[in-house]
Design a protein around this motif. Structure first.
Motif, mmCIF file in Angstrom:
data_model
loop_
_atom_site.group_PDB
_atom_site.id
_atom_site.type_symbol
_atom_site.label_atom_id
_atom_site.label_comp_id
_atom_site.label_asym_id
_atom_site.label_seq_id
_atom_site.Cartn_x
_atom_site.Cartn_y
_atom_site.Cartn_z
ATOM 1 N N VAL A 25 -0.203 7.253 -4.859
ATOM 2 C CA VAL A 25 0.710 6.972 -5.971
ATOM 3 C C VAL A 25 1.527 8.216 -6.299
ATOM 4 C CG1 VAL A 25 0.794 6.475 -8.449
ATOM 5 C CG2 VAL A 25 -0.645 5.086 -6.952
ATOM 6 N N ALA A 26 0.859 9.373 -6.355
ATOM 7 C CA ALA A 26 1.558 10.631 -6.648
ATOM 8 C C ALA A 26 2.650 10.902 -5.621
ATOM 9 C CB ALA A 26 0.562 11.787 -6.684
ATOM 10 N N ALA A 27 2.360 10.612 -4.346
ATOM 11 C CA ALA A 27 3.341 10.850 -3.283
ATOM 12 C C ALA A 27 4.605 10.035 -3.502
ATOM 13 C CB ALA A 27 2.737 10.512 -1.923
ATOM 14 N N GLN A 28 4.449 8.821 -4.038
ATOM 15 C CA GLN A 28 5.588 7.917 -4.160
ATOM 16 C C GLN A 28 6.454 8.178 -5.387
ATOM 17 O OE1 GLN A 28 6.456 5.779 -1.624
ATOM 18 N NE2 GLN A 28 4.841 7.018 -0.721
ATOM 19 N N ILE A 29 5.876 8.735 -6.452
ATOM 20 C CA ILE A 29 6.623 8.794 -7.709
ATOM 21 C C ILE A 29 6.931 10.200 -8.200
ATOM 22 C CG2 ILE A 29 4.647 8.754 -9.306
ATOM 23 C CD1 ILE A 29 6.320 6.635 -10.914
ATOM 24 N N CYS A 30 6.216 11.215 -7.712
ATOM 25 C CA CYS A 30 6.318 12.558 -8.296
ATOM 26 C C CYS A 30 7.293 13.451 -7.522
ATOM 27 C CB CYS A 30 4.948 13.228 -8.354
ATOM 28 S SG CYS A 30 3.769 12.330 -9.379
ATOM 29 N N ASP A 31 8.137 14.174 -8.259
ATOM 30 C CA ASP A 31 9.019 15.179 -7.657
ATOM 31 C C ASP A 31 8.230 16.446 -7.332
ATOM 32 O OD1 ASP A 31 11.717 13.852 -8.023
ATOM 33 O OD2 ASP A 31 10.967 13.836 -10.082
ATOM 34 N N ARG A 32 7.342 16.813 -8.253
ATOM 35 C CA ARG A 32 6.482 17.981 -8.045
ATOM 36 C C ARG A 32 5.037 17.591 -8.357
ATOM 37 N NH1 ARG A 32 6.961 22.160 -11.522
ATOM 38 N NH2 ARG A 32 8.159 20.947 -13.053
ATOM 39 N N VAL B 295 0.862 -1.197 0.000
ATOM 40 C CA VAL B 295 0.000 0.000 0.000
ATOM 41 C C VAL B 295 0.892 1.239 0.000
ATOM 42 C CG1 VAL B 295 -1.762 1.306 1.258
ATOM 43 C CG2 VAL B 295 -1.831 -1.195 1.252
ATOM 44 N N PRO B 296 0.785 2.090 -1.041
ATOM 45 C CA PRO B 296 1.659 3.273 -1.072
ATOM 46 C C PRO B 296 1.309 4.254 0.033
ATOM 47 C CG PRO B 296 0.099 3.324 -2.906
ATOM 48 C CD PRO B 296 -0.076 2.007 -2.224
ATOM 49 N N SER B 297 2.328 4.831 0.632
ATOM 50 C CA SER B 297 2.133 5.782 1.736
ATOM 51 C C SER B 297 1.844 7.173 1.196
ATOM 52 C CB SER B 297 3.391 5.813 2.601
ATOM 53 O OG SER B 297 3.346 6.892 3.505
ATOM 54 N N LEU B 298 1.150 7.963 1.998
ATOM 55 C CA LEU B 298 0.929 9.368 1.652
ATOM 56 C C LEU B 298 2.163 10.220 1.957
ATOM 57 C CD1 LEU B 298 -2.703 10.438 2.678
ATOM 58 C CD2 LEU B 298 -1.600 10.724 0.454
ATOM 59 N N THR B 299 3.119 9.646 2.654
ATOM 60 C CA THR B 299 4.344 10.378 2.982
ATOM 61 C C THR B 299 5.361 10.174 1.861
ATOM 62 O OG1 THR B 299 3.953 10.023 5.336
ATOM 63 C CG2 THR B 299 6.172 10.696 4.670
ATOM 64 N N PRO B 300 5.734 11.238 1.137
ATOM 65 C CA PRO B 300 6.701 11.072 0.032
ATOM 66 C C PRO B 300 8.058 10.629 0.542
ATOM 67 C CG PRO B 300 5.564 13.205 -0.090
ATOM 68 C CD PRO B 300 5.262 12.622 1.259
ATOM 69 N N PRO B 301 8.742 9.747 -0.205
ATOM 70 C CA PRO B 301 10.097 9.340 0.200
ATOM 71 C C PRO B 301 11.089 10.473 -0.033
ATOM 72 C CG PRO B 301 9.543 8.398 -1.934
ATOM 73 C CD PRO B 301 8.312 9.103 -1.448
ATOM 74 N N GLU B 302 12.238 10.376 0.626
ATOM 75 C CA GLU B 302 13.318 11.368 0.401
ATOM 76 C C GLU B 302 13.823 11.235 -1.032
ATOM 77 O OE1 GLU B 302 15.524 13.210 2.730
ATOM 78 O OE2 GLU B 302 14.157 13.044 4.427
ATOM 79 N N ARG B 303 14.013 12.374 -1.689
ATOM 80 C CA ARG B 303 14.512 12.362 -3.065
ATOM 81 C C ARG B 303 15.746 13.236 -3.182
ATOM 82 N NH1 ARG B 303 8.960 12.299 -4.051
ATOM 83 N NH2 ARG B 303 8.269 10.569 -5.351
ATOM 84 N N ALA B 304 16.719 12.754 -3.936
ATOM 85 C CA ALA B 304 17.898 13.579 -4.220
ATOM 86 C C ALA B 304 17.491 14.710 -5.148
ATOM 87 C CB ALA B 304 18.987 12.734 -4.875
ATOM 88 N N PRO B 305 17.972 15.933 -4.902
ATOM 89 C CA PRO B 305 17.595 17.048 -5.775
ATOM 90 C C PRO B 305 18.109 16.830 -7.192
ATOM 91 C CG PRO B 305 19.345 17.704 -4.253
ATOM 92 C CD PRO B 305 18.890 16.346 -3.832
ATOM 93 N N LEU B 306 17.291 17.229 -8.177
ATOM 94 C CA LEU B 306 17.693 17.093 -9.571
ATOM 95 C C LEU B 306 18.653 18.210 -9.946
ATOM 96 C CD1 LEU B 306 14.190 16.339 -11.096
ATOM 97 C CD2 LEU B 306 16.111 14.770 -11.059
#
Length: 546
Positions: free
Chosen positions: A497-504, A265-276
C-alpha cells in the motif's frame, strides 16, 4: 500392467454444501452448492471478498453457524463422518480433538482473565485427557513448539501482556493441543505486521508438514495465498467460481472475478510520479518524543519510547508514509500530530498561506479546539469510528457545526462531500450499519474533509478492507489529494500500500526513524537492515512484486 495406487480418502470433503440465509438477506444463500476436498498434509486456501461465504464454510465445519444461517443441502464429511448429522454433544467432543480452529483476532478469542497455560489446559480438561501435572507440562511444551520465547514464564502471563504475534501463537498452540486431523485458520494473519505474519505462516506450514495436518486456510490476501497454499478455491457471493493449484489460479486465472482480485493486489513497485513543485512545508515535526510507562508481568516499571526524536516535514499535495511493525511508534506519531496523544517533547507546526503559522504543540485546550479543523484523521476501523446512532449527514456535519457553521449549510456541504467520495447524496439520511466496510471508510474520509483541513492523517485507513475495496479507497484518496492539494501523513504496516500511495517513506523501528527517502529509491535500494527485513517479509513478493 502396473497397479494404479488408490488415492487416499480426503480428511475433509465438503459435498454440494448449501447454507440458507434469512428471508430479508441480500441473497438467498451464504454458500450455494460448494464442493471442496482437503487431503492430509495439504493446505487449501479459500479466498474471496467480505461476504463471499468463506468464513461461513469454516463455521459450518465447526458447527458454529449463526442461528439465522441453516444448512439447506449437501454434506460435510470429516474422515468419513457427516458433521451436519451430528448432535451438539458429538460436535463438542469433535472440536479440538479432530478439528482445531485459529480465529482472526486472538485478543477477542482468548479469555482476558485466564493465564495462557490455563486456557490450553482447559482443552485437555474438556476432553478428560492427562493428569493435572501432565496437562501443565503439555501446555508449556506446546508454547515451546509454536516458537514462543521462555515458555515457562509466558505460560503464567495473561493475554494482554503478550504482543499480537505472541497471542496468535498461543491460539495455534490451543488449536493443535489435541493433534487434530484438520486445522481451520480464519484470516489468522490479517491483523499482523509483515514480519510477524511471515513467522506465523512459516509456523503453520512447518506444523502441518510435521503432523500431517490438513489445513483449511481462509484469507482475502493473495500474497499470503502465494506463500502457503497447495490449492486455491475462489468464492464469489457464495459460489465457487474457480479452483486449482497455486500456479493455475495465480498464474493463469480463468474466471473474471479471480482476475479482478489479482489485478487489485497492490504491487511493491511504486508507480511513476510527477515531481511536486517546491513549496514551504504544511506540517513540520521537530524532535517529537513520547514515552509510555508500563508495568511488566512481575510488577516492575519500565519505559517504552514510542517516539524518540522524530523529525520530518510534509508539503502540500505530498504523501509521507510512516511504516514499520506493530509497536514501532508510527500510530503514536500520527496521533501526537493531532494531539490526540500529548507529546512529551518536540514541536509540531502547521503552516498555510490562508491561516498562517501555528505551533500546534504549544496551544492550550481552548485554543487547540479552534484549530483542530486544520489537521484531521481517517481511522483504521470504519465500523468503530462512526457513531451507529447518528445518520451519515449528522456524522459529517457535526464538525463544521461545532466550528460555527449553520446545520443547514453543513448538511448541504455533507451531500457534496458524499458525492466527492463516490457515494450518493441520498446516503445522508441513512445510518452506518446500512453500508459496507468500504462505504463506511468513504464516509470517514468525507467527515475528515468536512472541515477543509490542510493535513490528513490516515492511520491504517485501508488495512481492514478487501484488496479490491482497498484499491478503490487508495484511488479515491489520491484523486481527492490532487483536487484539494491535501498533505497526507499515511500510517501503515503494509508496504504494498505504501508503495502505491506514498511520495516519500519514513521507516520506524522502536520509536525512531531509521531510514527515510523517496519511495522508489528506498524500495529499490534500502540502506538499513530493518528496511530490507520488512521488504523481504512481504508475503508473495516474488509473485506480486511487479
Amino acid at each position: 500392467m502396473s497397479e494404479v495406487m488408490a488415492k487416499p480418502a480426503p480428511v475433509l470433503a465438503i459435498e454440494t454444501l448449501t447454507l440458507a440465509l434469512p428471508a430479508l438477506a441480500d441473497r438467498p444463500h451464504a454458500v450455494a452448492d460448494v464442493s471442496l476436498t482437503i487431503g492430509a498434509g495439504e493446505t487449501l486456501c479459500v479466498v474471496g471478498e467480505s461476504g463471499s461465504g468463506k468464513s461461513m464454510i469454516a463455521h459450518a465445519v465447526m458447527g458454529l453457524l449463526p442461528k439465522a444461517v441453516k444448512p439447506a443441502g449437501g454434506a460435510i464429511r470429516l474422515a468419513g463422518r457427516d458433521l451436519l448429522q451430528l448432535d451438539e454433544a458429538a460436535m463438542q467432543d469433535l472440536r479440538g480433538r479432530e478439528v482445531g480452529m485459529i480465529f482472526q483476532e486472538p485478543m477477542t478469542s482468548l479469555n482476558p482473565v485466564m493465564r495462557v497455560a490455563d486456557q490450553i489446559v482447559e482443552t485437555f480438561e474438556a476432553h478428560g485427557l492427562h493428569s493435572r501435572s501432565e496437562r501443565q507440562r503439555r501446555a508449556v511444551e506446546l508454547l515451546a513448539e509454536v516458537g514462543l520465547p521462555d515458555p515457562p514464564r509466558l505460560a503464567r502471563a495473561y493475554p494482554h501482556e503478550l504482543s499480537g504475534g505472541q497471542r496468535q501463537r498461543v491460539m495455534i498452540a490451543m488449536a493443535l493441543a489435541l493433534e487434530p486431523k484438520l486445522l481451520i485458520a480464519d484470516e489468522p494473519t490479517t491483523a499482523l505486521d509483515v514480519t510477524t505474519q511471515a513467522q506465523i505462516l512459516k509456523l503453520i506450514d512447518n506444523l502441518r508438514h510435521k503432523h500431517g495436518t490438513a489445513v483449511l486456510f481462509i484469507t482475502h490476501d493473495m500474497g499470503v495465498v502465494a506463500e502457503i497454499a497447495d490449492r486455491i478455491a475462489v468464492l464469489e457471493k457464495g459460489v465457487l467460481v474457480e479452483e486449482g493449484t497455486v500456479d493455475q489460479v495465480l498464474g493463469a486465472p480463468n474466471h473474471p472475478y479471480t482476475q479482478k482480485l489479482l489485478a487489485a493486489v497492490p504491487s511493491l513497485t511504486p508507480p511513476e510520479r510527477a515531481p511536486l513543485p517546491d513549496s514551504a512545508p504544511v506540517l513540520t515535526v521537530e524532535g517529537l518524543g513520547k514515552v509510555y510507562r508500563k508495568r511488566s508481568l512481575f510488577g516492575t516499571a519500565r519505559e517504552v519510547r514510542a517516539a524518540d526524536d522524530i523529525s520530518f516535514s510534509l508539503r502540500r499535495g505530498e504523501t509521507l508514509g510512516l511504516v514499520g511493525e506493530s509497536g514501532s511508534g508510527k500510530s503514536t506519531v500520527g496521533r501526537c500530530c493531532l494531539r490526540l496523544i500529548e507529546p512529551d517533547a518536540g514541536q509540531i507546526r502547521l503552516s498555510s498561506a490562508a491561516a498562517g503559522d501555528l505551533v500546534l504543540s504549544d496551544l492550550k485546550p481552548a485554543a487547540l479546539r479552534a484549530q483542530r479543523k486544520r489537521i484531521q484523521m481517517v481511522f483504521q476501523d470504519p465500523f468503530a469510528s462512526l457513531n451507529p446512532r447518528q445518520t451519515v449527514g449528522r456524522i459529517i456535519s457535526d464538525g463544521p457545526v461545532a466550528h460555527g457553521t449553520l446545520r443547514s449549510e453543513a448538511l448541504a456541504k455533507a451531500a457534496e462531500l458524499l458525492e466527492l467520495v463516490g457515494l450518493s447524496a441520498n446516503a445522508i439520511d441513512r445510518y452506518p450499519h446500512e453500508f459496507s466496510g468500504g462505504q463506511r471508510q468513504r464516509i470517514g474520509i468525507a467527515r475528515a474533509l468536512a472541515l477543509e483541513p490542510d493535513v490528513l492523517v490516515a492511520d491504517e485507513a485501508v488495512s481492514a478492507l478487501d484488496v479490491s475495496v482497498q484499491a478503490q479507497i487508495l484511488t479515491l484518496i489520491k484523486d481527492i489529494q490532487q483536487r484539494l492539494g491535501l498533505a497526507i501523513l499515511f500510517v501503515t504496516h503494509d508496504l504494498r500500500v505504501a508503495a502505491q500511495i506514498c511520495d516519500r517513506i519514513a521507516v520506524m523501528q522502536r520509536g525512531r526513524i531509521v531510514e527515510a527517502g523517496p519511495t522508489a529509491a528506498l524500495f529499490a535500494a534500502p540502506s538499513h537492515d530493518y528496511t530490507r527485513a520488512l521488504l523481504a517479509a512481504v508475503p508473495g513478493a516474488g509473485r506480486f512484486g511487479h
